[in-house]
Design a protein around this motif. Structure first.
Motif, PDB file in Angstrom:
ATOM      1  N   ARG A  70       2.698  -1.722  -6.024  1.00  0.00           N
ATOM      2  CA  ARG A  70       3.219  -0.410  -5.621  1.00  0.00           C
ATOM      3  C   ARG A  70       3.127   0.598  -6.764  1.00  0.00           C
ATOM      4  O   ARG A  70       2.744   1.749  -6.558  1.00  0.00           O
ATOM      5  CB  ARG A  70       4.660  -0.554  -5.130  1.00  0.00           C
ATOM      6  CG  ARG A  70       4.745  -1.429  -3.873  1.00  0.00           C
ATOM      7  CD  ARG A  70       6.079  -1.344  -3.198  1.00  0.00           C
ATOM      8  NE  ARG A  70       7.163  -1.959  -3.947  1.00  0.00           N
ATOM      9  CZ  ARG A  70       8.428  -1.945  -3.566  1.00  0.00           C
ATOM     10  NH1 ARG A  70       8.775  -1.340  -2.440  1.00  0.00           N
ATOM     11  NH2 ARG A  70       9.357  -2.554  -4.289  1.00  0.00           N
ATOM     12  N   TYR A  97       5.914   7.144 -11.933  1.00  0.00           N
ATOM     13  CA  TYR A  97       6.386   7.032 -10.546  1.00  0.00           C
ATOM     14  C   TYR A  97       7.837   7.500 -10.410  1.00  0.00           C
ATOM     15  O   TYR A  97       8.205   8.141  -9.429  1.00  0.00           O
ATOM     16  CB  TYR A  97       6.253   5.580 -10.071  1.00  0.00           C
ATOM     17  CG  TYR A  97       6.806   5.362  -8.688  1.00  0.00           C
ATOM     18  CD1 TYR A  97       6.038   5.625  -7.561  1.00  0.00           C
ATOM     19  CD2 TYR A  97       8.116   4.914  -8.506  1.00  0.00           C
ATOM     20  CE1 TYR A  97       6.555   5.452  -6.289  1.00  0.00           C
ATOM     21  CE2 TYR A  97       8.641   4.742  -7.234  1.00  0.00           C
ATOM     22  CZ  TYR A  97       7.851   5.006  -6.138  1.00  0.00           C
ATOM     23  OH  TYR A  97       8.370   4.841  -4.884  1.00  0.00           O
ATOM     24  N   TYR A 110      -4.283   3.364 -10.252  1.00  0.00           N
ATOM     25  CA  TYR A 110      -5.590   3.215  -9.619  1.00  0.00           C
ATOM     26  C   TYR A 110      -6.010   4.418  -8.800  1.00  0.00           C
ATOM     27  O   TYR A 110      -6.978   4.377  -8.056  1.00  0.00           O
ATOM     28  CB  TYR A 110      -5.612   1.938  -8.765  1.00  0.00           C
ATOM     29  CG  TYR A 110      -5.532   0.715  -9.641  1.00  0.00           C
ATOM     30  CD1 TYR A 110      -6.540   0.434 -10.560  1.00  0.00           C
ATOM     31  CD2 TYR A 110      -4.434  -0.131  -9.594  1.00  0.00           C
ATOM     32  CE1 TYR A 110      -6.456  -0.656 -11.399  1.00  0.00           C
ATOM     33  CE2 TYR A 110      -4.353  -1.235 -10.435  1.00  0.00           C
ATOM     34  CZ  TYR A 110      -5.360  -1.486 -11.322  1.00  0.00           C
ATOM     35  OH  TYR A 110      -5.273  -2.572 -12.166  1.00  0.00           O
ATOM     36  N   GLN A 111      -5.271   5.530  -8.978  1.00  0.00           N
ATOM     37  CA  GLN A 111      -5.659   6.800  -8.373  1.00  0.00           C
ATOM     38  C   GLN A 111      -5.658   7.854  -9.481  1.00  0.00           C
ATOM     39  O   GLN A 111      -4.787   8.717  -9.526  1.00  0.00           O
ATOM     40  CB  GLN A 111      -4.674   7.167  -7.253  1.00  0.00           C
ATOM     41  CG  GLN A 111      -5.108   8.327  -6.388  1.00  0.00           C
ATOM     42  CD  GLN A 111      -4.276   8.389  -5.130  1.00  0.00           C
ATOM     43  OE1 GLN A 111      -4.649   7.845  -4.115  1.00  0.00           O
ATOM     44  NE2 GLN A 111      -3.132   9.053  -5.183  1.00  0.00           N
ATOM     45  N   VAL A 171      -8.631   3.354  -2.949  1.00  0.00           N
ATOM     46  CA  VAL A 171      -7.544   3.062  -3.887  1.00  0.00           C
ATOM     47  C   VAL A 171      -6.795   1.802  -3.474  1.00  0.00           C
ATOM     48  O   VAL A 171      -6.444   0.968  -4.316  1.00  0.00           O
ATOM     49  CB  VAL A 171      -6.582   4.265  -3.986  1.00  0.00           C
ATOM     50  CG1 VAL A 171      -5.381   3.902  -4.869  1.00  0.00           C
ATOM     51  CG2 VAL A 171      -7.302   5.471  -4.546  1.00  0.00           C
ATOM     52  N   ASP A 172      -6.529   1.653  -2.174  1.00  0.00           N
ATOM     53  CA  ASP A 172      -5.800   0.475  -1.710  1.00  0.00           C
ATOM     54  C   ASP A 172      -6.561  -0.807  -2.040  1.00  0.00           C
ATOM     55  O   ASP A 172      -5.959  -1.829  -2.383  1.00  0.00           O
ATOM     56  CB  ASP A 172      -5.566   0.545  -0.201  1.00  0.00           C
ATOM     57  CG  ASP A 172      -4.472   1.535   0.168  1.00  0.00           C
ATOM     58  OD1 ASP A 172      -3.752   1.969  -0.743  1.00  0.00           O
ATOM     59  OD2 ASP A 172      -4.342   1.862   1.364  1.00  0.00           O
ATOM     60  N   LYS A 174      -0.423   2.143  -7.532  1.00  0.00           N
ATOM     61  CA  LYS A 174      -0.971   3.263  -6.779  1.00  0.00           C
ATOM     62  C   LYS A 174      -1.156   4.483  -7.673  1.00  0.00           C
ATOM     63  O   LYS A 174      -2.024   5.323  -7.420  1.00  0.00           O
ATOM     64  CB  LYS A 174      -0.057   3.609  -5.607  1.00  0.00           C
ATOM     65  CG  LYS A 174      -0.017   2.565  -4.521  1.00  0.00           C
ATOM     66  CD  LYS A 174      -1.237   2.613  -3.636  1.00  0.00           C
ATOM     67  CE  LYS A 174      -1.156   3.782  -2.685  1.00  0.00           C
ATOM     68  NZ  LYS A 174      -2.196   3.727  -1.631  1.00  0.00           N
ATOM     69  N   THR A 175      -0.347   4.602  -8.735  1.00  0.00           N
ATOM     70  CA  THR A 175      -0.516   5.720  -9.659  1.00  0.00           C
ATOM     71  C   THR A 175      -1.679   5.458 -10.602  1.00  0.00           C
ATOM     72  O   THR A 175      -2.496   6.336 -10.865  1.00  0.00           O
ATOM     73  CB  THR A 175       0.766   5.959 -10.483  1.00  0.00           C
ATOM     74  OG1 THR A 175       1.076   4.784 -11.253  1.00  0.00           O
ATOM     75  CG2 THR A 175       1.928   6.279  -9.575  1.00  0.00           C
ATOM     76  N   VAL A 183      -6.023  -1.695  -5.684  1.00  0.00           N
ATOM     77  CA  VAL A 183      -4.702  -2.305  -5.861  1.00  0.00           C
ATOM     78  C   VAL A 183      -4.708  -3.744  -5.367  1.00  0.00           C
ATOM     79  O   VAL A 183      -4.208  -4.658  -6.037  1.00  0.00           O
ATOM     80  CB  VAL A 183      -3.630  -1.481  -5.122  1.00  0.00           C
ATOM     81  CG1 VAL A 183      -2.280  -2.207  -5.148  1.00  0.00           C
ATOM     82  CG2 VAL A 183      -3.493  -0.096  -5.742  1.00  0.00           C
ATOM     83  N   SER A 215       0.826  -1.216   0.000  1.00  0.00           N
ATOM     84  CA  SER A 215       0.000   0.000   0.000  1.00  0.00           C
ATOM     85  C   SER A 215       0.857   1.261   0.000  1.00  0.00           C
ATOM     86  O   SER A 215       0.329   2.366  -0.046  1.00  0.00           O
ATOM     87  CB  SER A 215      -0.921   0.014   1.216  1.00  0.00           C
ATOM     88  OG  SER A 215      -0.181   0.149   2.416  1.00  0.00           O
ATOM     89  N   MET A 216       2.183   1.090   0.070  1.00  0.00           N
ATOM     90  CA  MET A 216       3.136   2.198   0.105  1.00  0.00           C
ATOM     91  C   MET A 216       3.098   2.966   1.415  1.00  0.00           C
ATOM     92  O   MET A 216       3.642   4.064   1.527  1.00  0.00           O
ATOM     93  CB  MET A 216       2.911   3.152  -1.077  1.00  0.00           C
ATOM     94  CG  MET A 216       3.039   2.503  -2.436  1.00  0.00           C
ATOM     95  SD  MET A 216       4.759   2.216  -2.894  1.00  0.00           S
ATOM     96  CE  MET A 216       5.164   3.805  -3.609  1.00  0.00           C
ATOM     97  N   GLU A 217       2.437   2.411   2.433  1.00  0.00           N
ATOM     98  CA  GLU A 217       2.513   3.006   3.759  1.00  0.00           C
ATOM     99  C   GLU A 217       3.968   3.006   4.218  1.00  0.00           C
ATOM    100  O   GLU A 217       4.429   3.938   4.882  1.00  0.00           O
ATOM    101  CB  GLU A 217       1.635   2.225   4.743  1.00  0.00           C
ATOM    102  CG  GLU A 217       1.643   2.772   6.160  1.00  0.00           C
ATOM    103  CD  GLU A 217       0.794   1.959   7.111  1.00  0.00           C
ATOM    104  OE1 GLU A 217       1.001   2.088   8.341  1.00  0.00           O
ATOM    105  OE2 GLU A 217      -0.077   1.180   6.646  1.00  0.00           O
TER     106      GLU A 217
END
Length: 241
Positions: free
Chosen positions: A172, A229, A178-179, A136-137, A175-176, A140, A34-36
């Motif tokens: 990862r 990204y 799907y947002q 979004v998460d 995330k671009t 993904v 999730s890039m957290e």
């Protein structure tokens, strides 16, 4: 009687430790995908041990396991780090992605059982719900589950590990994609959703060639947005397969 009680307590303790280790593994994988936890960031072994109520040896064992899976990078005398992402890793991803996705999807069209196809349809419904929603998460995650299910349907033990490694960076980078930030990206997200449907249809019809062509187009569709990204603003993206 006391010996039996001691044995039961020992078994319960081992089970509890395994449960905490599994919970830590699940949490770390989710935080990375999730890039957290950002690519290249260090992992605080002590903090993780305290958070999940574990001693450090099982945490280190889990780190080694996740390093083998591709989530984490381990180097001697350095703290564990989340697997990095840069231009080279992005280029390698785009070189490998069409090869792995096409191969697994074509094999899935040949070897998938009806039960597996039905399971893929259920994942697609969750993916559709995520696309129509705002999480979004979840988009993904369900996309990751969709392609992982296809990889398992291929029934090829040589391809599956490669696909699993690929999916880490797919999630990862996704995330671009799907947002969406503009109308074009919105339209491409809708197109990706339809391509999933077309992949399912081709697998259901046992049409390996059609399945391969659709998933190849699916990879190409996301390439430009994903490549942003690591591409500086104002620089044209040009990554050849």
């Amino acid at each position: 009687m006391k010996a039996n009680v001691v044995e039961i307590d020992r078994e319960e303790g081992q089970s509890s430790s395994q449960d905490r280790k599994a919970a830590l593994g699940q949490a770390l994988r989710h935080r990375i995908l999730s890039m957290e936890l950002a690519p290249g960031s260090t992992l605080d072994e002590v903090a993780l041990s305290e958070e999940f109520g574990m001693s450090r040896p099982p945490v280190r064992e889990l780190m080694r396991q996740m390093a083998a899976e591709g989530y984490i990078e381990l180097e001697a005398n350095r703290a564990a780090r989340v697997a990095s992402m840069n231009y080279d890793s992005l280029r390698n991803y785009f070189l490998a992605a069409p090869l792995i996705y096409v191969a697994t999807t074509k094999l899935a069209a040949t070897h998938a059982t009806q039960a597996e196809i039905d399971g893929l349809k259920r994942i697609q419904e969750r993916f559709r719900a995520a696309v129509e929603g705002v999480d979004v998460d979840e988009r993904v995650l369900q996309n990751d589950q969709f392609h992982l299910a296809i990889g398992k349907m291929a029934h090829n033990p040589y391809l599956l590990p490669s696909l699993c490694r690929l999916l880490i960076d797919h999630a990862r980078l996704g995330k671009t994609f799907y947002q969406p930030r503009d109308e074009r990206m919105d339209a491409e997200l809708a197109q990706a959703l339809q391509q999933h449907e077309d992949i399912i249809d081709a697998i259901q019809r046992r049409d390996a060639e059609a399945a391969g062509e659709v998933v190849r187009a699916h990879v190409y569709l996301a390439r430009r947005n994903m490549a942003s990204y690591v591409t500086p603003e104002g620089v044209n993206v040009s990554i050849d397969f």
